[in-house]
Design an enzyme around this catalytic site. Structure first.
Site, PDB file in Angstrom:
ATOM      1  N   GLU A  90      45.997  41.083  46.647  1.00 54.02           N
ATOM      2  CA  GLU A  90      47.137  40.221  47.015  1.00 54.02           C
ATOM      3  C   GLU A  90      47.508  40.417  48.485  1.00 54.02           C
ATOM      4  OE1 GLU A  90      49.416  41.610  43.554  1.00 54.02           O
ATOM      5  OE2 GLU A  90      49.652  39.515  42.979  1.00 54.02           O
ATOM      6  N   GLU A 117      45.690  43.227  36.392  1.00 52.03           N
ATOM      7  CA  GLU A 117      47.019  43.442  35.806  1.00 52.03           C
ATOM      8  C   GLU A 117      47.076  43.118  34.316  1.00 52.03           C
ATOM      9  OE1 GLU A 117      46.356  42.163  38.708  1.00 52.03           O
ATOM     10  OE2 GLU A 117      47.648  43.132  40.192  1.00 52.03           O
TER      11      GLU A 117
END
Ligand code: NAI
Length: 701
Positions: A105, A125
């Protein structure tokens, strides 16, 4: 410094420096942000390269900080990404190694990305029950396209950089470097600085368009796929929602949507269970009084005594890890049979395409067999897997004591015998330890490492590390009858027996607990493992513990010769060559007859009662195990059940489940069970630790 700053001419290189994987902990974020500020204010700097020290770019959030205030302290990850996007000089991410989660990210906040070929890229995640929380679900579709991005996010598995670079139209990487990725990034930064000096705006991923030719149909299809794959977990479906928002909403609204989903998932029991298991796995290797830097013994050659069911499977673990094994037996036929089974297992893997022929041959070349102790005396570790009889174990361990080189680790795979007694057969009890593998030993993840009263710390540390090397979840247990797992399962089995006496059928009990999530109910499990094993254990155990009441139905079943699948009949009937469990009228009649003899009027037992009697029986025994120090922490008990007993992952293990129900409620329910005249009231007295935690409003974990 947790992020270093260096000048390469007119390019600043900021390197994340938080080993082992450059987790984005508070110190790293702070130093990184300071580096960016410095580069922006230094007029001599024309471009910035961000990269990672060591072998990773960044593994994402720092798991040591997970859930703590430091994990969100400013500058948090979202702020760092905004800071990158606001930079007025080109920022190039040099992805030098593993780039996962928050690391990816962060890289998506840079203007340009250069990746080394062969590095792992992932947004994992979903594996801890979440969606990416710092823009991953919004930016990745913009650079990889909706379908590739969603696949990556829903699966959570790493994909190699060069594979992603081959996705048509991808904008994730501007370049793939085969070496010196930082050098390539510096060169790119310099070139871009020149371009932008002429006023060309810097590209941001957030500004890219994300499109799909037929979004409604595609997302419907994706939802159906995900539902089939992950019925007990909400996160994969929410990944679809978040990625859909990237297509259907403006960027900032999509970000809000991702945030909302992230926080909603965080509160779900499934997410808590997954995080608990994730941390439990890591915590299992930490032993309170054995520091992580405890020196280890070298284990380069292993010997296994006994080529039966367990000996063969145990050997395969080491062969798979490239460690040579010599198996010792009393007779050549037993050796031949054992080796043939190992070959058969490997050949099945080759047939299924899971193992390459040459790897299979390499593994077999590491295997030797012998009938003589002389051939194993130089092994660094020997694992005994002979018959479960103290007399046989005694002979083996006395011989090992005589022949093995000093410092060799002497391990026993016993499942029920006293490891301290076995150690006492030698003059080196400090070198003796239990390694309790689960059947099939080449498949099951769990390894209970049984620490004897005299086991040396370096032996324990060595075996725990070895457990990791052979890819097991190694959990330490103290010495007691059954160790952690089987001691608890005894109480679970007793409850299953009482349930039959009170009115259930085996199929009803199995169905209820399987619906709740257990991989297999107690009766199907018994048929698979062999009911005679439990029978033999009960004969010994209940002579030693005459006060312990249990249902005789399992003994009656064995007296009928119904040992399970291996005899074609057990709690269920079986058709030759198939494993389907067919309810058996003979067994139901046996149970009814036994029930009548006990004078019990059958009653309808609810699924809820079945589940809670079985699971809370585990919990109450586990509380004793914890208080006695047989397990050093509640999460170890959960890891044993998740990896060795088919306990549902989305429930996090028996202790995690009890915590989620609230220990006060667990105790209340136990009191009701204690009032049942056909159950064992004494057993249902809440274990002292459980009673105390419940009264204080606390939890196990
Ligand atoms: P098994 O009966 O399949 O194999 C035992 C092997 O040991 C036989 O091949 C036998 O020839 C050999 N053996 C007997 N005495 C010997 C001696 N003095 N020297 C060398 N070899 C000798 O038994 P299994 O199931 O493999 O069990 C072995 C051990 O593992 C037992 O202690 C058992 O309690 C334990 N265990 C078994 C599990 C299972 O599911 N079968 C699970 C976990 C532990």
């Amino acid at each position: 410094m947790a992020a270093t700053y260096e000048l390469h001419g007119d390019v600043a290189v900021i390197t994340l420096a938080n080993p082992p994987v450059n987790g984005l902990g508070y110190d790293t974020r702070r130093d990184f942000a300071a580096g960016i500020d410095r580069a922006m204010t230094d007029a001599a700097v024309k471009a910035v390269v961000i990269t990672g020290g060591g072998r990773a770019f960044s593994g994402g959030a720092d798991i040591k900080e997970f859930g703590s205030p430091r994990s969100i302290a400013e500058p948090n990850l979202l702020s760092l990404i905004r800071q990158l996007e606001g930079c007025t000089k080109p920022v190039v991410a040099a992805i030098n190694g593993t780039c996962m989660g928050g690391g990816l990210e962060l890289a998506l906040g840079a203007h340009y990305r250069v990746a080394l070929a062969g590095v792992d890229i992932a947004l994992p995640e979903v594996k801890i029950g979440l969606v990416p929380g710092a823009g991953g679900t919004q930016r990745l579709p913009r650079v990889l396209g909706v379908e590739t991005a969603l696949n990556l996010i829903v699966r959570g598995e790493p994909v190699k950089s060069e594979v992603l670079a081959g996705v048509p139209g991808q904008k994730l990487f501007d370049q793939i470097a085969t070496e010196d990725v930082v050098g390539a990034a510096i060169a790119l930064g310099r070139a871009k600085a020149a371009e932008h000096a002429a006023g060309k705006p810097l590209p941001l991923v957030r500004d890219l368009k994300v499109r799909h030719p037929n979004p409604d149909a595609y997302f419907q299809f994706a939802r159906n796929m995900v539902k089939g794959m992950s019925k007990n977990f909400p996160a994969p479906a929410r990944c679809v929602d978040a990625v859909e928002a990237s297509v259907k909403r403006r960027f900032d609204d999509g970000m809000t949507c991702e945030r909302e989903i992230f926080f909603a998932l965080m509160q779900t029991p499934e997410c808590k269970a997954l995080r608990h298991a994730f941390f439990g796995e890591r915590a299992a290797s930490k032993i309170p009084d054995v520091p992580e830097d405890t020196p280890q013994r070298r284990v380069e050659r292993v010997a296994v005594i006994g080529a039966g069911t367990m000996g063969g499977g145990i050997s395969m673990n080491f062969l798979n890890a490239g460690i040579p094994v010599t198996i010792l037996e009393t007779k050549q036929e037993a050796l031949d049979r054992g080796v043939a089974t190992i070959r058969k297992n490997y050949e099945a893997q080759v047939r299924k395409g899971k193992l390459k022929q040459d790897r299979y041959e390499q593994r077999m070349a590491l295997l030797k067999t012998t009938l003589s102790y002389d051939d194993i005396k130089d092994a660094d570790m020997v694992i005994e897997a002979v018959f479960e009889e103290m007399g046989v174990k005694e002979k083996v361990f006395r011989t090992l004591d005589d022949v093995m080189k000093p410092g060799a680790i002497l391990a026993t795979n016993t499942s029920t015998l006293d490891v301290d007694r076995i150690a006492a057969f030698t003059k080196r009890p400090q070198d003796v330890i239990g390694t309790h593998f689960f059947s099939p030993a080449n498949v099951m993840k769990l390894l209970e490492v049984v620490r004897g009263a005299k086991t040396a710390k370096d032996v324990l540390a060595t075996v725990m590390a070895l457990g990791k090397k052979i890819r097991k979840t190694a959990v330490v247990s103290g010495v007691c009858d059954g160790f952690i797992g089987n001691r608890m399962i005894e109480q679970y089995s007793r409850q299953a027996g009482f349930l039959l006496e009170e009115g259930c059928t085996p199929a009803q009990v199995d169905k209820a607990i399987e619906k709740w999530g257990m991989a297999m109910g107690p009766f199907r499990m018994g048929d698979l493992a062999g009911n005679d094993i439990g029978w033999a254990i009960r004969k010994r155990r209940y002579v030693e513990k005459p006060g312990m009441r249990y249902s005789k139905t399992a003994d009656l079943l064995c007296e009928m010769g119904r040992y399970g699948q291996k005899t074609g009949a057990g709690w269920y009937d079986y058709v030759p060559g198939r494993r389907d469990a067919i309810p058996s009228t003979v067994v139901v009649e046996m149970i009814e007859k036994h029930r009548a003899e006990l004078g019990i009027t059958p009653r309808q037992v609810s699924d809820e009662e079945i589940v809670h009697r079985l699971v809370y029986a585990l919990v109450n025994e586990a509380a004793k195990i914890l208080e006695e120090g047989i397990a050093s922490k509640a999460s170890d008990i959960d890891m044993v059940y998740l990896t060795g007993y088919g306990f549902p992952l989305h429930r996090g293990g028996p202790m995690c489940y009890a915590d989620q129900q609230g220990l006060f409620n667990v105790v209340q329910r136990m009191k009701q069970f204690a009032a049942n005249p056909h159950d064992d009231a004494a057993f249902w007295q809440p274990a002292p630790l459980l009673a105390r935690l419940a009264a204080e409003g606390r939890t196990f974990t």
